[in-house]
Structures are given as C-alpha cells and as structure tokens.
Design a protein around this motif. Structure first.
Motif, PDB file in Angstrom:
ATOM      1  N   UNK A  77     -29.399  -3.898  10.802  1.00 40.46           N
ATOM      2  CA  UNK A  77     -29.898  -4.787  11.848  1.00 40.46           C
ATOM      3  C   UNK A  77     -30.463  -4.045  13.059  1.00 40.46           C
ATOM      4  N   UNK A  78     -29.784  -3.014  13.508  1.00 44.12           N
ATOM      5  CA  UNK A  78     -30.262  -2.275  14.682  1.00 44.12           C
ATOM      6  C   UNK A  78     -31.546  -1.518  14.355  1.00 44.12           C
ATOM      7  N   UNK A  79     -31.671  -1.011  13.150  1.00 43.88           N
ATOM      8  CA  UNK A  79     -32.906  -0.335  12.739  1.00 43.88           C
ATOM      9  C   UNK A  79     -34.055  -1.329  12.649  1.00 43.88           C
ATOM     10  N   UNK A  80     -33.759  -2.525  12.180  1.00 44.39           N
ATOM     11  CA  UNK A  80     -34.791  -3.567  12.093  1.00 44.39           C
ATOM     12  C   UNK A  80     -35.298  -3.895  13.497  1.00 44.39           C
ATOM     13  N   UNK A  81     -34.389  -4.079  14.439  1.00 43.04           N
ATOM     14  CA  UNK A  81     -34.803  -4.371  15.818  1.00 43.04           C
ATOM     15  C   UNK A  81     -35.613  -3.215  16.406  1.00 43.04           C
ATOM     16  N   UNK A  82     -35.195  -1.976  16.131  1.00 40.96           N
ATOM     17  CA  UNK A  82     -35.968  -0.817  16.623  1.00 40.96           C
ATOM     18  C   UNK A  82     -37.357  -0.783  15.988  1.00 40.96           C
ATOM     19  N   UNK A  83     -37.452  -1.161  14.735  1.00 42.76           N
ATOM     20  CA  UNK A  83     -38.756  -1.167  14.066  1.00 42.76           C
ATOM     21  C   UNK A  83     -39.687  -2.192  14.705  1.00 42.76           C
ATOM     22  N   UNK A  84     -39.161  -3.359  15.019  1.00 39.21           N
ATOM     23  CA  UNK A  84     -39.994  -4.387  15.669  1.00 39.21           C
ATOM     24  C   UNK A  84     -40.403  -3.914  17.059  1.00 39.21           C
ATOM     25  N   UNK A  85     -39.477  -3.279  17.785  1.00 42.00           N
ATOM     26  CA  UNK A  85     -39.814  -2.727  19.099  1.00 42.00           C
ATOM     27  C   UNK A  85     -40.903  -1.665  18.982  1.00 42.00           C
ATOM     28  N   UNK A  86     -40.784  -0.796  17.972  1.00 43.56           N
ATOM     29  CA  UNK A  86     -41.775   0.262  17.751  1.00 43.56           C
ATOM     30  C   UNK A  86     -43.144  -0.356  17.454  1.00 43.56           C
ATOM     31  N   UNK A  87     -43.157  -1.366  16.617  1.00 42.48           N
ATOM     32  CA  UNK A  87     -44.422  -2.034  16.277  1.00 42.48           C
ATOM     33  C   UNK A  87     -45.022  -2.704  17.512  1.00 42.48           C
ATOM     34  N   UNK A  88     -44.172  -3.302  18.328  1.00 40.47           N
ATOM     35  CA  UNK A  88     -44.664  -3.943  19.553  1.00 40.47           C
ATOM     36  C   UNK A  88     -45.317  -2.919  20.466  1.00 40.47           C
ATOM     37  N   UNK A  89     -44.698  -1.757  20.589  1.00 41.34           N
ATOM     38  CA  UNK A  89     -45.282  -0.695  21.423  1.00 41.34           C
ATOM     39  C   UNK A  89     -46.614  -0.230  20.847  1.00 41.34           C
ATOM     40  N   UNK A  90     -46.697  -0.158  19.522  1.00 43.39           N
ATOM     41  CA  UNK A  90     -47.952   0.259  18.883  1.00 43.39           C
ATOM     42  C   UNK A  90     -49.057  -0.756  19.146  1.00 43.39           C
ATOM     43  N   UNK A 125     -31.881  -2.381   0.895  1.00 41.99           N
ATOM     44  CA  UNK A 125     -32.160  -2.923  -0.438  1.00 41.99           C
ATOM     45  C   UNK A 125     -33.579  -3.477  -0.515  1.00 41.99           C
ATOM     46  N   UNK A 126     -34.124  -3.909   0.618  1.00 45.00           N
ATOM     47  CA  UNK A 126     -35.497  -4.391   0.656  1.00 45.00           C
ATOM     48  C   UNK A 126     -35.681  -5.855   0.329  1.00 45.00           C
ATOM     49  N   UNK A 127     -34.609  -6.563   0.012  1.00 45.64           N
ATOM     50  CA  UNK A 127     -34.763  -7.959  -0.387  1.00 45.64           C
ATOM     51  C   UNK A 127     -35.132  -8.860   0.794  1.00 45.64           C
ATOM     52  N   UNK A 128     -34.487  -8.683   1.922  1.00 50.28           N
ATOM     53  CA  UNK A 128     -34.752  -9.538   3.086  1.00 50.28           C
ATOM     54  C   UNK A 128     -35.895  -9.015   3.950  1.00 50.28           C
ATOM     55  N   UNK A 129     -36.211  -7.741   3.806  1.00 48.22           N
ATOM     56  CA  UNK A 129     -37.158  -7.083   4.714  1.00 48.22           C
ATOM     57  C   UNK A 129     -38.552  -7.723   4.707  1.00 48.22           C
ATOM     58  N   UNK A 130     -39.147  -8.063   3.558  1.00 50.06           N
ATOM     59  CA  UNK A 130     -40.479  -8.673   3.623  1.00 50.06           C
ATOM     60  C   UNK A 130     -40.515  -9.943   4.480  1.00 50.06           C
ATOM     61  N   UNK A 131     -39.510 -10.789   4.346  1.00 49.89           N
ATOM     62  CA  UNK A 131     -39.459 -12.005   5.160  1.00 49.89           C
ATOM     63  C   UNK A 131     -39.287 -11.696   6.629  1.00 49.89           C
ATOM     64  N   UNK A 132     -38.414 -10.725   6.934  1.00 47.81           N
ATOM     65  CA  UNK A 132     -38.223 -10.339   8.335  1.00 47.81           C
ATOM     66  C   UNK A 132     -39.502  -9.764   8.923  1.00 47.81           C
ATOM     67  N   UNK A 190     -43.739   1.067  11.168  1.00 48.09           N
ATOM     68  CA  UNK A 190     -42.571   1.084  12.047  1.00 48.09           C
ATOM     69  C   UNK A 190     -41.284   0.925  11.246  1.00 48.09           C
ATOM     70  N   UNK A 191     -41.294   0.061  10.240  1.00 42.10           N
ATOM     71  CA  UNK A 191     -40.108  -0.105   9.394  1.00 42.10           C
ATOM     72  C   UNK A 191     -39.835   1.167   8.595  1.00 42.10           C
ATOM     73  N   UNK A 192     -40.885   1.838   8.157  1.00 39.76           N
ATOM     74  CA  UNK A 192     -40.722   3.106   7.446  1.00 39.76           C
ATOM     75  C   UNK A 192     -40.149   4.158   8.398  1.00 39.76           C
ATOM     76  N   UNK A 193     -40.750   4.287   9.576  1.00 40.93           N
ATOM     77  CA  UNK A 193     -40.326   5.307  10.538  1.00 40.93           C
ATOM     78  C   UNK A 193     -38.872   5.116  10.982  1.00 40.93           C
ATOM     79  N   UNK A 194     -38.445   3.877  11.111  1.00 43.68           N
ATOM     80  CA  UNK A 194     -37.075   3.589  11.553  1.00 43.68           C
ATOM     81  C   UNK A 194     -36.092   3.493  10.390  1.00 43.68           C
ATOM     82  N   UNK A 195     -36.584   3.682   9.169  1.00 41.98           N
ATOM     83  CA  UNK A 195     -35.752   3.552   7.965  1.00 41.98           C
ATOM     84  C   UNK A 195     -34.978   2.242   8.001  1.00 41.98           C
ATOM     85  N   UNK A 196     -35.706   1.155   8.268  1.00 38.32           N
ATOM     86  CA  UNK A 196     -35.102  -0.149   8.488  1.00 38.32           C
ATOM     87  C   UNK A 196     -34.778  -0.902   7.205  1.00 38.32           C
ATOM     88  N   UNK A 197     -35.270  -0.450   6.087  1.00 34.35           N
ATOM     89  CA  UNK A 197     -34.999  -1.153   4.833  1.00 34.35           C
ATOM     90  C   UNK A 197     -33.909  -0.443   4.061  1.00 34.35           C
TER      91      UNK A 197
END
Length: 161
Positions: free
Chosen positions: A137-150, A97-104, A88-95
C-alpha cells in the motif's frame, strides 16, 4: 452492433449489449489487464476509465460504453515504453502479485487526469474501493505521488538557450 473507442481506436463490438464490459474486453477484444475479482463491483480489479471516470467494468453493461471512450491499462503504455504512471509503479516496485494493480492504476490515472496536484488524502480516498492483500500500500501511494510529480514537472529534451 455497438461501437466504442478503445484506447483511442474505434472498435465494433459483437457481444450482446447486456454483456459486462469486462467480458467484452477480455473475451472478445483480448485485453487482459482488467481482472475479474468479485463480479460485484466491490474489489476494483476490473476498473477501467470510461470518458474520464473510473468504473467497475464487471458491473457495467457494454451498451453503456457505446459511442464512448474506454481506456484500459493497455492504453497507457507498453512494456517497451511504459507511460508515466506505469513507470512510477515500476520505479517504486509497487506491484507484488499484480492482480489489483491494473485497477488501482486506472483509478489513479483518472484522478491524476482530473487533479494532477493530488493530496495524500485524495489518493487514499480515491483508491479506497480497491482490495489488495499484498501489503504494498505505501509503495502504491508513493507511485501515484511520483506519477503526479511527473505530470506536474514534465521533462523536456530541448536544449537550454
């Protein structure tokens, strides 16, 4: 010597029991997804899951993980076969720099494991401790929403009757 279950595999730890879990993961076990950001549990870059709960590994002594289950980003999938949240993070291009993304991603994973039918407010509240300067931030939220739907509507490879 301490033992913990890391990404489903029992691991013996040689580090001192008061060593931060983050240092054990990175330095002793060679898992580099969790990042050192602040060392104070204030930025979220070091977040991992301990027995289902998102924690800051930079301020958690490894002794608190003894005989418990630790999940890191490496435990969610691989480059060849990313897990649903990673995809979902890949599909939404949510990352960026990638530094905070693993924790999120780890905090989102803990949330979705407990509550797959997550609301926008729940996502925002859960991700609030994480600092991100990239502006995705908006892409990150969309990625979490996408993952939730999956999670709520898994696909099947079975043929229809």
């Amino acid at each position: 010597m301490l033992t913990l279950t890391l990404n489903g595999t029992p691991r013996e730890i040689r580090s001192s029991s008061d060593t931060p879990l983050l240092y054990v993961l990175r330095d002793e076990l060679g898992l580099n997804a969790a990042k050192y950001g602040c060392g104070l549990g204030q930025c979220g870059a070091c977040t991992v899951i301990l027995d289902g709960d998102a924690i800051f590994s930079c301020i958690t002594p490894v002794m608190l993980a003894a005989n418990r289950k630790v999940t890191t980003l490496e435990g969610l999938g691989t480059i060849e076969h990313p897990g649903p949240l990673q995809q979902a993070f890949i599909d939404e291009q949510a990352a960026q720099c990638g530094y905070c993304i693993p924790g999120m991603m780890m905090r989102a994973k803990a949330l979705l494991d407990k509550e797959p039918d997550v609301s926008d407010d729940m996502m925002r509240d859960e991700l609030e401790p994480h600092l991100c300067r990239c502006g995705t931030h908006m892409r990150i939220l969309r990625a979490v929403q996408r993952a939730a739907k999956a999670v709520l509507t898994p696909t099947t490879t079975e043929a229809a009757p």
